[in-house]
Enzyme design. Structure first.
Site, PDB file in Angstrom:
ATOM      1  N   SER A 310       0.764  -1.224   0.000  1.00 43.29           N
ATOM      2  CA  SER A 310       0.000   0.000   0.000  1.00 43.29           C
ATOM      3  C   SER A 310       0.804   1.288   0.000  1.00 43.29           C
ATOM      4  O   SER A 310       1.349   1.658  -1.022  1.00 43.29           O
ATOM      5  CB  SER A 310      -1.008   0.004   1.131  1.00 43.29           C
ATOM      6  OG  SER A 310      -0.600  -0.751   2.202  1.00 43.29           O
ATOM      7  N   LYS A 335      -1.696  -3.897  -2.920  1.00 43.37           N
ATOM      8  CA  LYS A 335      -2.836  -3.313  -2.210  1.00 43.37           C
ATOM      9  C   LYS A 335      -2.944  -1.854  -2.611  1.00 43.37           C
ATOM     10  O   LYS A 335      -2.043  -1.083  -2.355  1.00 43.37           O
ATOM     11  CB  LYS A 335      -2.640  -3.409  -0.704  1.00 43.37           C
ATOM     12  CG  LYS A 335      -2.768  -4.811  -0.139  1.00 43.37           C
ATOM     13  CD  LYS A 335      -2.697  -4.746   1.369  1.00 43.37           C
ATOM     14  CE  LYS A 335      -2.950  -6.116   1.975  1.00 43.37           C
ATOM     15  NZ  LYS A 335      -2.915  -6.071   3.445  1.00 43.37           N
TER      16      LYS A 335
END
Length: 395
Positions: A310, A335
């Site tokens: 992420s 992600k």
């Protein structure tokens, strides 16, 4: 805490573990403010997933309110709606869990001071032990195998689950609560009872690589374990304080993300303004930009692996797309969805998917990850140092 990860992450990772892509903002009921919304980097591709795979915020709020009115758990009712929605990265936190999450973003947590990883044999091993922690005082060392937690075997369980057990996330364990840890070092197994404590993490560590002679151009290794508050500034200060001519080896392996504003600040250390990422919230496009004045001349190599997630992927993608760094290691986790928080009846908080982000070149990392410029399965740091040396950054 970090460790090995798998691409198919169970919902259990959602609760009790730190969210992995978080936009700094005020927690608002219902809708986001004009600030950047909070969100986690959990995998969701808006182009390939149906609308039904995103939880409806009103339905979640209504379920919680109805349950509370009936004297039941609003958190459990909301969780049930999120689970049925197919939003596998949506999550609902009770007040204590969300408080723990907020504290984790400040760089503190309740635990025993163990970071875990998957060993070469597929077992759960101690990656590092925090100095001064209960684990260190009990004699636990990096490399020890974690065989049991509170009497239950954890050999083949996901690392994230083992970390959650150590912290007592699912039991609401408080500071001072006990956890019984079964560890193995070589052929010797033993059991230790540890008392959880409030610990402060050091998200960024900096050290020199190579000769220490002045003017040698020794490389600087900057390891970022997570993007907690202040970590971006520490990266920027480390780059500014590096010797002239020294390259930077930025290690993002095992970095599960954190505050995206901190990742943008870290990107600003290497960029002179310009786009870092774009993202959408309910289809509305927005952008994140680096600050002007970053070091654009110093050679940079970024180390990544399957545990790079992420916010860390956002930073990696920005430096890769902008031609600012060479990436070395293995493909990142993948992600890239954005989530927003909303308070529910009873005090719990729902984090629901609202969109996704893209790199400066328009790439989505959802379920794809970022492929390194140089794929290395073993000895990644040594190869990265060699690459950095070839770029003129020392080592």
């Amino acid at each position: 805490m970090s460790g090995s990860v798998h691409r198919a992450v169970p919902r259990g990772l959602c609760r009790g573990a730190a969210l992995t892509l978080v936009f700094a903002s005020v927690l608002a009921t219902g809708a986001a403010t004009g600030s950047l919304p909070r969100g986690d980097g959990r995998s969701r591709d808006a182009e390939t997933r149906s609308v039904a795979s995103v939880a409806d915020r009103d339905a979640v709020a209504d379920a919680a309110a109805d349950a509370v009115a009936d004297g039941k758990s609003g958190t459990e009712a909301a969780e049930e709606v999120v689970s049925r929605s197919g939003d596998r990265w949506g999550a609902v936190y009770d007040e204590r869990e969300y408080e723990e999450f907020e504290q984790a973003l400040d760089g503190s947590y309740t635990g025993v001071g163990i970071a875990a990883r998957r060993s070469a044999d597929g077992l759960v091993a101690v990656a590092r032990v925090q100095p001064g922690s209960p684990a260190e005082r009990a004699g636990v060392r990096a490399g020890d195998l974690i065989r049991t937690v509170d009497g239950s075997r954890v050999d083949r369980r996901p690392v994230s689950d083992v970390v959650a057990l150590l912290r007592g996330d699912r039991k609401g364990a408080a500071e001072g609560s006990a956890v019984v840890l079964g560890v193995q070092r070589g052929p010797v197994s033993r059991t230790e009872t540890l008392r959880r404590a409030r610990l402060t993490t050091e998200a960024v560590t900096v050290r020199r690589l190579g000769p220490e002679r002045p003017g040698s151009g020794a490389a600087v290794l900057i390891e970022v374990g997570s993007f907690t508050k202040g970590s971006g500034t520490r990266v920027r200060d480390a780059v500014r304080g590096a010797p002239a001519g020294a390259g930077v080896l930025l290690d993002l392996r095992g970095n599960s993300g954190g505050l995206v504003a901190e990742a943008v600040t870290a990107a600003s250390a290497f960029l002179d303004g310009g786009l870092v990422a774009t993202y959408d919230v309910h289809g509305e496009q927005r952008a994140l930009y680096a600050d002007a004045g970053g070091d654009t001349e110093r050679p940079v190599v970024v180390l990544i692996d399957g545990g790079t997630m992420s916010a860390a992927e956002l930073l990696t993608g920005a430096l890769q797309d902008r031609g600012r760094a060479v990436t070395v290691g293995s493909r990142t986790f993948g992600k890239g969805s954005v989530q927003m928080p909303s308070k529910l009846a009873g005090g719990s908080v729902a984090e629901l998917t609202v969109g996704h982000y893209r790199t400066p070149a328009g790439r989505s990392v959802d379920d794809r990850g970022i492929t390194p410029d140089l794929a290395v399965s073993s000895g990644a740091q040594e190869r990265a140092e060699t690459v950095l040396s070839g770029l003129g950054g020392g080592s």
